[in-house]
Motif scaffolding. Structure first.
Motif, short mmCIF file in Angstrom:
data_model
loop_
_atom_site.label_atom_id
_atom_site.label_comp_id
_atom_site.label_asym_id
_atom_site.label_seq_id
_atom_site.Cartn_x
_atom_site.Cartn_y
_atom_site.Cartn_z
N ARG A 34 0.93 -1.39 -0.02
CA ARG A 34 0.05 0.10 0.10
C ARG A 34 1.06 1.22 -0.08
O ARG A 34 0.62 2.15 -0.56
N ARG A 37 2.57 2.23 -3.91
CA ARG A 37 1.46 2.06 -4.70
C ARG A 37 0.59 3.56 -4.57
O ARG A 37 0.26 4.12 -5.22
N GLU A 38 0.39 3.65 -2.14
CA GLU A 38 -0.33 5.20 -2.50
C GLU A 38 0.48 6.10 -2.23
O GLU A 38 0.21 7.65 -2.33
#
Length: 289
Positions: A34, A37-38
């Motif tokens: 995460r 990705r973020e």
């Protein structure tokens, strides 16, 4: 630190390095995905995952050299002991140093010139300023941005919460002997599959690591993951120790907060700041500039 850099609050780092022992909780790998990705990718910060092997499988492989975990030992005479802790150096620090050398263009055994180095960020907060140390090699120079900003662990938690990352897990091997009872309970109560895994591993290392046994260096006693030196499946992990209580009171400031924090707050293991039985801060990334 990665988020602070991505947001421009701290200077932009060139890389974030995660040292993977191969036996992290599933929640840590999911969180890392995460973050990549973020936060990291949108900011153009590569996360490099490095490893020296899989600590679990290496411990059980009679043909593999194994850097020992700090197992609790019950000797034949009934006295308690503990094996040496080599795992942090082998599975975290070693692969990070190897990666840094490659980034600098001087892979081992090349000699690195004096004026070539990386600035490495270590996420120690003001609560633990005494643990801030210089690197042990000249091509890595440590910096502690959270201390520079005057941030405590509570400040870090508030910041993570503002980003929707309040559930950030702490990195550590699933079966680390330095887990406190709270972490063992957290595994048992929230992840039956991972609990079965650590219980199985605990039983498998009762006579020490497989390589030592295969080479005739059999352990004269028994080894355990839990400090009680009782099989993990039977260990008194529901007992709230005086050490855990004192640490949580110091961290929270009140008994009421300590009771809340005690429930499933996992210990952590950082490449540069392993502190054994006392829970670590969220400092498991090496960030290089």
């Amino acid at each position: 630190m990665l988020a602070l850099s991505a947001e421009g609050i701290l200077p932009k780092v060139d890389y974030a390095i995660f040292a993977d022992t191969g036996w992290e909780p599933k929640a840590v790998y999911s969180h890392l995905d995460r973050l990549e990705r973020e936060i990291a990718k949108p900011a153009g910060i590569p996360i490099l995952r490095v490893a020296s092997g899989n600590i679990r499988s290496d411990a059980l492989d009679p043909g593999h050299r194994f850097a020992s975990m700090p197992l609790y030992i019950l000797n034949q005479d009934g006295k308690a002991g503990m094996t040496r802790r080599q795992c942090t150096g082998e599975y975290k620090i070693k692969p990070i140093k190897k990666q840094v050398r490659e980034l600098l263009g001087y892979p081992y055994p090349a000699r690195i010139p004096r004026d070539v180095f990386v600035e490495q960020w270590v996420g120690i907060s003001t609560d633990e300023f005494h643990r801030a140390k210089d690197a042990d090699v000249k091509y890595m120079r440590n910096r502690h941005p959270l201390i520079d900003m005057g941030w405590s662990r509570s400040d870090c938690i508030r910041y993570l919460s503002s980003l929707g990352l309040a559930d950030t897990p702490k990195s550590s091997c699933l079966g680390c002997p330095f887990h406190g009872n709270a972490q063992w309970r957290n595994i048992r109560d929230t992840s039956p599959t991972e609990w079965a895994d650590v219980v199985e591993f605990d039983a498998a290392i009762r006579k020490g690591n497989a390589r030592a046994n295969a080479t005739g260096n059999r352990l004269l006693g028994e080894a355990f993951l839990h400090r009680s030196r009782i099989p993990l499946s039977e260990a008194p992990i529901d007992h709230f120790t005086a050490a855990e209580w004192a640490a949580l009171q110091q961290e929270s400031g009140t008994e009421e907060d300590a009771e809340q924090l005690e429930e499933g707050v996992p210990d952590g293991c950082s490449p540069w700041t392993c502190r054994g039985e006392v829970a670590a801060t969220q400092d498991d990334f090496g960030l290089a500039t």
